[in-house]
Motif scaffolding. Structure first.
Motif, PDB file in Angstrom:
ATOM      1  N   TRP A 154      -2.486  -4.749  -3.611  1.00  0.00           N
ATOM      2  CA  TRP A 154      -2.212  -3.826  -4.936  1.00  0.00           C
ATOM      3  C   TRP A 154      -1.549  -4.923  -5.952  1.00  0.00           C
ATOM      4  CZ3 TRP A 154       1.334  -2.577  -8.442  1.00  0.00           C
ATOM      5  CH2 TRP A 154       1.051  -1.637  -9.210  1.00  0.00           C
ATOM      6  N   ARG A 155      -2.150  -5.026  -6.935  1.00  0.00           N
ATOM      7  CA  ARG A 155      -1.503  -5.753  -8.172  1.00  0.00           C
ATOM      8  C   ARG A 155      -2.097  -4.745  -9.410  1.00  0.00           C
ATOM      9  NH1 ARG A 155      -3.775 -11.313  -8.671  1.00  0.00           N
ATOM     10  NH2 ARG A 155      -4.661 -10.585 -10.546  1.00  0.00           N
ATOM     11  N   HIS A 156      -1.185  -4.539 -10.067  1.00  0.00           N
ATOM     12  CA  HIS A 156      -1.034  -3.980 -11.485  1.00  0.00           C
ATOM     13  C   HIS A 156      -2.241  -4.746 -12.239  1.00  0.00           C
ATOM     14  CE1 HIS A 156      -0.640  -1.498 -15.109  1.00  0.00           C
ATOM     15  NE2 HIS A 156      -0.177  -2.424 -15.855  1.00  0.00           N
ATOM     16  N   GLN A 157      -3.384  -4.168 -12.810  1.00  0.00           N
ATOM     17  CA  GLN A 157      -4.454  -4.851 -13.570  1.00  0.00           C
ATOM     18  C   GLN A 157      -5.223  -5.877 -12.673  1.00  0.00           C
ATOM     19  OE1 GLN A 157      -3.997  -5.336 -17.670  1.00  0.00           O
ATOM     20  NE2 GLN A 157      -2.181  -4.042 -17.683  1.00  0.00           N
ATOM     21  N   GLY A 158      -5.051  -6.007 -11.248  1.00  0.00           N
ATOM     22  CA  GLY A 158      -5.762  -7.212 -10.684  1.00  0.00           C
ATOM     23  C   GLY A 158      -7.268  -6.816 -10.560  1.00  0.00           C
ATOM     24  N   ARG A 159      -7.964  -8.038 -10.731  1.00  0.00           N
ATOM     25  CA  ARG A 159      -9.392  -8.087 -10.693  1.00  0.00           C
ATOM     26  C   ARG A 159      -9.795  -8.951  -9.877  1.00  0.00           C
ATOM     27  NH1 ARG A 159      -8.047  -4.076 -13.010  1.00  0.00           N
ATOM     28  NH2 ARG A 159      -8.976  -3.071 -14.859  1.00  0.00           N
ATOM     29  N   SER A 160      -9.412  -9.313  -8.660  1.00  0.00           N
ATOM     30  CA  SER A 160      -9.774 -10.299  -7.595  1.00  0.00           C
ATOM     31  C   SER A 160      -9.128 -10.091  -6.184  1.00  0.00           C
ATOM     32  CB  SER A 160      -9.103 -11.685  -7.983  1.00  0.00           C
ATOM     33  OG  SER A 160      -7.882 -11.916  -7.606  1.00  0.00           O
ATOM     34  N   GLN A 161      -9.964 -10.746  -5.184  1.00  0.00           N
ATOM     35  CA  GLN A 161      -9.055 -10.595  -3.888  1.00  0.00           C
ATOM     36  C   GLN A 161      -7.861 -10.865  -3.669  1.00  0.00           C
ATOM     37  OE1 GLN A 161     -10.792  -9.862  -1.051  1.00  0.00           O
ATOM     38  NE2 GLN A 161     -12.892  -9.431  -1.873  1.00  0.00           N
ATOM     39  N   GLY A 208      -5.582  -9.626  -5.288  1.00  0.00           N
ATOM     40  CA  GLY A 208      -5.081  -8.237  -5.809  1.00  0.00           C
ATOM     41  C   GLY A 208      -5.643  -7.237  -6.534  1.00  0.00           C
ATOM     42  N   VAL A 209      -5.972  -6.010  -6.690  1.00  0.00           N
ATOM     43  CA  VAL A 209      -6.464  -4.972  -7.323  1.00  0.00           C
ATOM     44  C   VAL A 209      -5.533  -3.836  -7.641  1.00  0.00           C
ATOM     45  CG1 VAL A 209      -8.989  -5.933  -6.689  1.00  0.00           C
ATOM     46  CG2 VAL A 209      -7.677  -3.945  -5.472  1.00  0.00           C
ATOM     47  N   ASP A 210      -6.051  -3.243  -8.701  1.00  0.00           N
ATOM     48  CA  ASP A 210      -5.333  -1.731  -8.678  1.00  0.00           C
ATOM     49  C   ASP A 210      -6.569  -0.875  -8.480  1.00  0.00           C
ATOM     50  OD1 ASP A 210      -6.856  -1.960 -11.430  1.00  0.00           O
ATOM     51  OD2 ASP A 210      -4.914  -1.790 -12.392  1.00  0.00           O
ATOM     52  N   CYS A 211      -6.389   0.448  -8.748  1.00  0.00           N
ATOM     53  CA  CYS A 211      -7.425   1.409  -8.573  1.00  0.00           C
ATOM     54  C   CYS A 211      -8.548   1.413  -9.436  1.00  0.00           C
ATOM     55  CB  CYS A 211      -6.922   2.955  -8.635  1.00  0.00           C
ATOM     56  SG  CYS A 211      -6.399   3.437 -10.294  1.00  0.00           S
ATOM     57  N   HIS A 257      -3.729   1.748  -3.153  1.00  0.00           N
ATOM     58  CA  HIS A 257      -2.169   2.373  -3.407  1.00  0.00           C
ATOM     59  C   HIS A 257      -1.174   1.611  -3.793  1.00  0.00           C
ATOM     60  CE1 HIS A 257       0.391   5.233  -2.070  1.00  0.00           C
ATOM     61  NE2 HIS A 257      -0.612   6.218  -1.808  1.00  0.00           N
ATOM     62  N   ALA A 258      -0.627   1.980  -5.054  1.00  0.00           N
ATOM     63  CA  ALA A 258       0.572   1.110  -5.456  1.00  0.00           C
ATOM     64  C   ALA A 258       1.753   1.200  -4.470  1.00  0.00           C
ATOM     65  CB  ALA A 258       0.949   1.711  -6.878  1.00  0.00           C
ATOM     66  N   ARG A 259       2.180   2.571  -4.091  1.00  0.00           N
ATOM     67  CA  ARG A 259       3.293   2.372  -3.162  1.00  0.00           C
ATOM     68  C   ARG A 259       2.929   1.778  -1.785  1.00  0.00           C
ATOM     69  NH1 ARG A 259       4.036   8.556  -4.056  1.00  0.00           N
ATOM     70  NH2 ARG A 259       2.164   8.022  -4.948  1.00  0.00           N
ATOM     71  N   ARG A 260       1.720   1.781  -1.453  1.00  0.00           N
ATOM     72  CA  ARG A 260       1.355   1.159   0.053  1.00  0.00           C
ATOM     73  C   ARG A 260       1.208  -0.220  -0.201  1.00  0.00           C
ATOM     74  NH1 ARG A 260      -1.922   6.034   2.520  1.00  0.00           N
ATOM     75  NH2 ARG A 260       0.187   7.447   2.647  1.00  0.00           N
ATOM     76  N   ARG A 261       0.979  -0.580  -1.414  1.00  0.00           N
ATOM     77  CA  ARG A 261       1.058  -2.168  -1.888  1.00  0.00           C
ATOM     78  C   ARG A 261      -0.375  -2.604  -1.493  1.00  0.00           C
ATOM     79  NH1 ARG A 261       3.745  -2.417  -5.878  1.00  0.00           N
ATOM     80  NH2 ARG A 261       3.690  -4.796  -5.816  1.00  0.00           N
ATOM     81  N   GLN A 262      -1.563  -1.710  -1.038  1.00  0.00           N
ATOM     82  CA  GLN A 262      -2.832  -2.411  -0.828  1.00  0.00           C
ATOM     83  C   GLN A 262      -4.096  -1.428  -0.913  1.00  0.00           C
ATOM     84  OE1 GLN A 262      -3.191  -3.344   3.450  1.00  0.00           O
ATOM     85  NE2 GLN A 262      -1.437  -1.735   3.979  1.00  0.00           N
ATOM     86  N   VAL A 263      -5.202  -1.687  -0.535  1.00  0.00           N
ATOM     87  CA  VAL A 263      -6.402  -0.926  -0.642  1.00  0.00           C
ATOM     88  C   VAL A 263      -6.186  -0.418   0.887  1.00  0.00           C
ATOM     89  CG1 VAL A 263      -8.867  -0.534  -0.760  1.00  0.00           C
ATOM     90  CG2 VAL A 263      -7.607  -2.258  -2.126  1.00  0.00           C
ATOM     91  N   ILE A 264      -6.273   0.949   0.735  1.00  0.00           N
ATOM     92  CA  ILE A 264      -6.570   1.805   1.957  1.00  0.00           C
ATOM     93  C   ILE A 264      -7.682   2.730   2.134  1.00  0.00           C
ATOM     94  CG2 ILE A 264      -3.894   1.410   2.438  1.00  0.00           C
ATOM     95  CD1 ILE A 264      -3.583   4.402   1.567  1.00  0.00           C
ATOM     96  N   GLU A 265      -7.843   3.272   3.118  1.00  0.00           N
ATOM     97  CA  GLU A 265      -8.680   4.611   3.307  1.00  0.00           C
ATOM     98  C   GLU A 265      -7.830   5.347   4.023  1.00  0.00           C
ATOM     99  OE1 GLU A 265     -13.326   5.960   4.856  1.00  0.00           O
ATOM    100  OE2 GLU A 265     -12.505   3.889   5.226  1.00  0.00           O
ATOM    101  N   GLU A 266      -7.842   6.625   3.697  1.00  0.00           N
ATOM    102  CA  GLU A 266      -7.051   7.723   4.319  1.00  0.00           C
ATOM    103  C   GLU A 266      -7.809   9.203   4.046  1.00  0.00           C
ATOM    104  OE1 GLU A 266      -3.395   8.485   2.301  1.00  0.00           O
ATOM    105  OE2 GLU A 266      -3.927   7.737   0.419  1.00  0.00           O
ATOM    106  N   ALA A 267      -7.243   9.846   4.794  1.00  0.00           N
ATOM    107  CA  ALA A 267      -7.720  11.358   4.792  1.00  0.00           C
ATOM    108  C   ALA A 267      -7.649  12.161   3.580  1.00  0.00           C
ATOM    109  CB  ALA A 267      -7.401  12.148   5.862  1.00  0.00           C
TER     110      ALA A 267
END
Length: 137
Positions: free
Chosen positions: A19-26, A28-31, A110-120
């Protein structure tokens, strides 16, 4: 023309990306970056907006989404749709709605988890608003 499954396949390729605020690459990305980059990989051309603060204005986010995407019924979402989620009563987070083994999920940076995730989805919370790319069926 793309299918909703194409969106989920591409979104899942980003799982584990930092996760990276305003990230636009592999790197780091934000939502929002995740949504933009998944769309671009599929040949869609969403307008990208950067320069927003870490605690962005939910009204601006909704205007941006309404301008480019199709509004869908929140009670009848489909995989590949984009859910907008509230945090502290403000709509400030987006993710792809999906399912795994019949369980509704969300794929998001997910900012707090610091990465892209898939969750329920259920423990995370229901989306406030749902959109889809106009070019995807």
């Amino acid at each position: 023309m793309h299918e909703r499954d194409d969106i989920i396949t591409e979104a899942r390729r980003w799982i584990g990306t930092p996760w990276r605020h305003q990230g636009r690459s592999q790197a780091g990305v934000d939502c929002v970056g995740l949504v933009v980059l998944v769309a671009r990989t599929l040949g869609l051309e969403p307008e990208d907006v950067t320069g927003y603060t870490r605690r962005q204005d939910g009204r601006a986010l909704l205007r941006y989404l309404h301008k480019q995407l199709e509004l869908k019924p929140v009670t009848d979402w489909r995989i590949g749709n984009i859910g907008v989620f509230k945090e502290s009563a403000f709509p400030i987070h987006v993710g792809f709605l999906s399912e795994r083994d019949g369980v509704p999920t969300v794929i998001h940076a997910h900012a707090r988890r610091r990465q892209v995730i898939e969750e329920a989805l259920l423990p995370y919370g229901a989306p406030f608003v749902v959109f889809s790319f106009p070019e995807v069926h």
